[in-house]
Scaffold this active site. Sequence first.
Site, PDB file in Angstrom:
ATOM      1  N   SER A  74       0.787  -1.237   0.000  1.00 46.11           N
ATOM      2  CA  SER A  74       0.000   0.000   0.000  1.00 46.11           C
ATOM      3  C   SER A  74       0.820   1.289   0.000  1.00 46.11           C
ATOM      4  O   SER A  74       0.245   2.357  -0.207  1.00 46.11           O
ATOM      5  CB  SER A  74      -0.947   0.027   1.204  1.00 46.11           C
ATOM      6  OG  SER A  74      -2.106  -0.677   0.895  1.00 46.11           O
ATOM      7  N   TYR A 250      -4.619   3.748   7.754  1.00 48.44           N
ATOM      8  CA  TYR A 250      -5.992   3.197   7.706  1.00 48.44           C
ATOM      9  C   TYR A 250      -6.784   3.607   8.946  1.00 48.44           C
ATOM     10  O   TYR A 250      -6.700   4.762   9.385  1.00 48.44           O
ATOM     11  CB  TYR A 250      -5.980   1.664   7.564  1.00 48.44           C
ATOM     12  CG  TYR A 250      -4.904   1.138   6.659  1.00 48.44           C
ATOM     13  CD1 TYR A 250      -4.925   1.454   5.304  1.00 48.44           C
ATOM     14  CD2 TYR A 250      -3.873   0.345   7.130  1.00 48.44           C
ATOM     15  CE1 TYR A 250      -3.938   0.982   4.455  1.00 48.44           C
ATOM     16  CE2 TYR A 250      -2.895  -0.130   6.284  1.00 48.44           C
ATOM     17  CZ  TYR A 250      -2.926   0.191   4.960  1.00 48.44           C
ATOM     18  OH  TYR A 250      -1.955  -0.272   4.142  1.00 48.44           O
TER      19      TYR A 250
END
Length: 334
Positions: A74, A250
Amino acid sequence: MNNVSYELRDKDKATAIIEEAMKKAAKKITKGHVATYIPELGKVDPNQLGICVLPVEGEKICLGDYDKRFTIQSVSKIIMLIMALEICGIDRVTEIVGAEPSGEAFNSLVELDREDSRPYNPLINSGAIAVCGMLIDEISFQDMLRFTRKICCDEDIFMDRDVFESEMRTCSRNKSIAYLLESKNIIKSDVDDTLKFYTKCCSMSVTAESLAHMARVLANDGVSMVSKKRFMSSRTARIVKTLMLTCGMYDGSGTFAITVGIPSKSGVGGGLMSVSDKRAGIGVFSPALDSKGNSIAGVDLLGRIASKLRLNLFYDPEWTKDDHETVGKEIIQT
Ligand code: GLN
């Protein structure tokens, strides 16, 4: 005394602080687990920990497994976003993706089932897949790889085919996200091509040092300290750093902002890229992850050095990882 990055100018002192922090952080490794939902990542040795700190002024500090290769996962969402902002412009980007923290897991698709909704932000899977759908009309994966090698000062970066194929075989959630995005007309290009492009970007093999180079370009407003080349506008650098602070970890972003306080982006390969604005670019690698998919020892390590090396955004002169003091009821008398 200059408050900004004062400790980093003394390489020996900074190295000693980081070494000490690494010993403590390494104890966390057994509390985490390597990612297994991409089977190939399940084969990685969890007992690795490395860091590279590249100060804007000062000498580089590399310790532990700083030169071990792992897939960027990511952290590549940062490169996708830079490319999209530079090539397509902010208006087109904000048409397809928001800029708010999601509070959901990185691979969540709940928000996509509401009418008129877009992905919360470009640093979670849904947002990044939407960005890739737009990018593939403009660039190839080879363009992406070339740009990544340059911004990371690492010509050895390659696409790890085993990890790519492993993820392509098991990415049902990402496929669902991509088809939902197509149903909402957010992805207008071919869904399979979008997913392949996204997954190839995630499979680029980097080191903590490569990530530190990219982080330092961001810390220096988009200009490389090595080649003096501008890789992005200062506005793009600012937008990326802001999103890293609010959404980069996140649904752990808020807690991380308190315990570490350095804009960062994590990946399930165990990589962490942190930007201490105007001070340093930092790359960390340790593949055992916490329940949110962030490197467990990596986060601990950053928390231990952030304040001691004055790398965090909101410097607190009394704070160290091992010693928190509160004012208590005395505050009422002030
Ligand atoms: N390739 C991974 C995925 O799409 C990246 C996720 C991550 O690093 N958090 O699931």
